[in-house]
Design an enzyme around this catalytic site. Structure first.
Site, PDB file in Angstrom:
ATOM      1  N   LYS A 108       0.780  -0.718  -0.049  1.00 39.17           N
ATOM      2  CA  LYS A 108       0.009   0.504   0.034  1.00 39.17           C
ATOM      3  C   LYS A 108       0.815   1.256   0.261  1.00 39.17           C
ATOM      4  CE  LYS A 108      -4.258   1.216   0.141  1.00 39.17           C
ATOM      5  NZ  LYS A 108      -5.434  -0.724  -0.116  1.00 39.17           N
TER       6      LYS A 108
HETATM    7  N1  GLU Z   1      -7.096   0.365  -3.221  1.00 39.78           N
HETATM    8  C1  GLU Z   1      -7.832  -1.210  -3.870  1.00 39.78           C
HETATM    9  C2  GLU Z   1      -8.370  -1.971  -2.325  1.00 39.78           C
HETATM   10  O1  GLU Z   1      -7.284  -1.327  -1.146  1.00 39.78           O
HETATM   11  C3  GLU Z   1      -7.566  -1.550  -4.866  1.00 39.78           C
HETATM   12  C4  GLU Z   1      -5.988  -2.571  -4.565  1.00 39.78           C
HETATM   13  C5  GLU Z   1      -5.343  -2.127  -6.331  1.00 39.78           C
HETATM   14  O2  GLU Z   1      -6.228  -3.226  -7.119  1.00 39.78           O
HETATM   15  O3  GLU Z   1      -4.109  -2.941  -6.415  1.00 39.78           O
HETATM   16  O4  GLU Z   1      -7.916  -2.977  -2.496  1.00 39.78           O
END
Ligand code: GLU
Length: 418
Positions: A108
């Site tokens: 993240k």
């Molecule tokens: N931000 C989204 C999540 O928390 C998508 C993450 C992604 O597609 O890599 O799942």
């Protein structure tokens, strides 16, 4: 470093991991390893503001685990972003990708900024600066960012361009959630919201209830909440409440979702919509509805409001919206079914995975193909988790984390990591 691990959000995740670890006798070594991210990248991003002044922003990319494949997870632009929060969200991505059976690890990223206070030019310079700063650590087969709170397909387009320019050739697989015109996937924009509704359909099916006889309140009307409302409306679910940062709207007979989508797309705030009653965001969470879908930020269902929750089903569109204490209270005292974030909002990363695959082979799928494959994965995971919960008499979150841990532990053992 220690205070990173002592935040309430992370403490919740660790507690949930430990509880779930007991379901399948997960090894202590597995849990211990997953408590710590593999790598934390902290950067400072100097941005020339429109005034001419240079402002420095704090940015982060946390690479939690690459046991199952390249690091994968979104980038959040929000004023509350800090290293501890990004560590927590990265660990949730590891669990989510494992649960969903994707060949991806967890990561993240984020920047502490209120994007609404920046001009478009400032936002672009910030995004490019952040991409350059984390550039040496990301890559189409190393770590693939995507949108999250406060970022969108335009942010991904700037990231793709910066990364491609710096590496000398076009790298479409560097990010997912990008616009269709530069290698995005059909269905990605609506994927998280659609996934939320596919999960709602599965719970209703297990309880022999129909969508038409059920009511839904959604907190948030952004990338996740808006598409959840659109998809819910399509299957005849009565969406009685939605909210944004300005207010919440309530109509016991069901809101006019198509009209509200058009209204918000014209850059209006919900407080300026006058065909529904206005309530506040706290009231929305405690409405007498069948299903509650918190699709905004973490920690909104907690010890302060858990005894006032009336919904019998909670589907977590956001990451970490229910604290560990509230989760166990709602399960034990009120028999509330909580479909946890790592399952409920998995639609986003599932279609991100599809997008990444399409970019690798340069062959693009139709929207129907994307949607049917998404449904297949969600239905399969849902059933597996539901059966695990029944078999061990535990709540759905515990069963989901236990299922994710099992796959991770097997891979960790095979790779000699534990
Ligand atoms: N931000 C989204 C999540 O928390 C998508 C993450 C992604 O597609 O890599 O799942």
């Amino acid at each position: 470093m220690k205070n990173i691990y002592s935040t309430p959000f992370y403490a919740n995740i660790i507690k949930n991991l430990e509880i779930a670890g007991m379901v399948n006798d997960t090894k202590n070594a597995t849990i211990q390893r997953l408590k710590f991210p593999k790598r934390c990248i902290v950067v400072s991003i100097p941005v020339r503001m429109d005034s001419g002044e240079i402002k420095i922003f704090d940015g982060y990319r946390v690479q939690h685990s690459q046991t199952l494949g390249p690091f994968k997870g979104g980038i959040r632009f929000h004023k509350g972003v800090n290293l501890a929060e990004v560590v927590s969200l990265a660990s949730l991505m590891t669990l989510k990708n494992s649960l969903l059976g994707l060949p991806l690890g967890g990561a993240k990223g984020g920047v502490a900024v209120e994007p609404k206070n920046l001009s478009r030019g400032e936002l672009e310079r910030l995004t490019r600066g952040f991409t350059s700063a984390i550039g040496p650590f990301i890559g189409p087969d190393k770590d693939i960012p995507a949108p999250d709170v406060g970022t969108d397909s335009q942010t991904m387009a700037w990231m793709l361009d910066t990364y491609s320019t710096e590496s000398g050739f076009s790298q479409t697989g560097i990010v997912t959630g990008k616009p269709l015109a530069i290698g995005g996937s059909k269905g990605r924009e609506a994927a998280t919201g659609l996934g939320v509704v596919l999960n709602i359909q599965k719970v209703l099916e297990k309880q022999n209830k129909s969508a038409e006889e059920s009511s839904l309140a959604i907190q948030g009307f952004g990338k996740v909440g808006m598409h959840a409302a659109i998809e819910a409306h399509k299957i005849g679910l009565k969406v009685v409440a939605i909210s944004d940062i300005s207010t919440a709207l309530y109509d016991a007979n069901g809101l006019n979702i198509p009209e509200l989508v058009g209204f918000v797309k014209k850059k209006n705030l919900l407080k300026d919509y006058d065909s529904a009653k206005q309530i506040n965001n706290d009231e929305l969470l405690t409405l007498p509805v069948d299903i509650l879908a918190p699709c905004a930020l973490d920690g909104v269902i907690n010890s302060d409001n858990m005894d006032k929750i009336k919904a019998k089903i909670i589907v977590e569109g956001a990451n970490g919206p229910t604290t560990s204490k509230a989760s166990s209270y709602l399960f034990k005292e009120k028999k509330v079914i909580i479909i946890p974030d790592i399952l409920a909002n998995g639609g986003g990363v599932i279609v991100s995975y599809f997008e990444w695959v399409q970019d690798i082979v340069w062959l693009f799928w139709s929207e129907e193909e994307v949607k049917s494959k998404l449904k297949m994965i969600i239905d399969r995971c849902f059933d597996r988790v539901w059966d695990c919960a029944k078999k061990h008499s535990v709540d759905i979150r515990t069963a989901a984390i236990a299922t994710a841990l099992k796959r991770l532990e097997k891979a960790m053992l095979l790779r000699g990591q534990i």
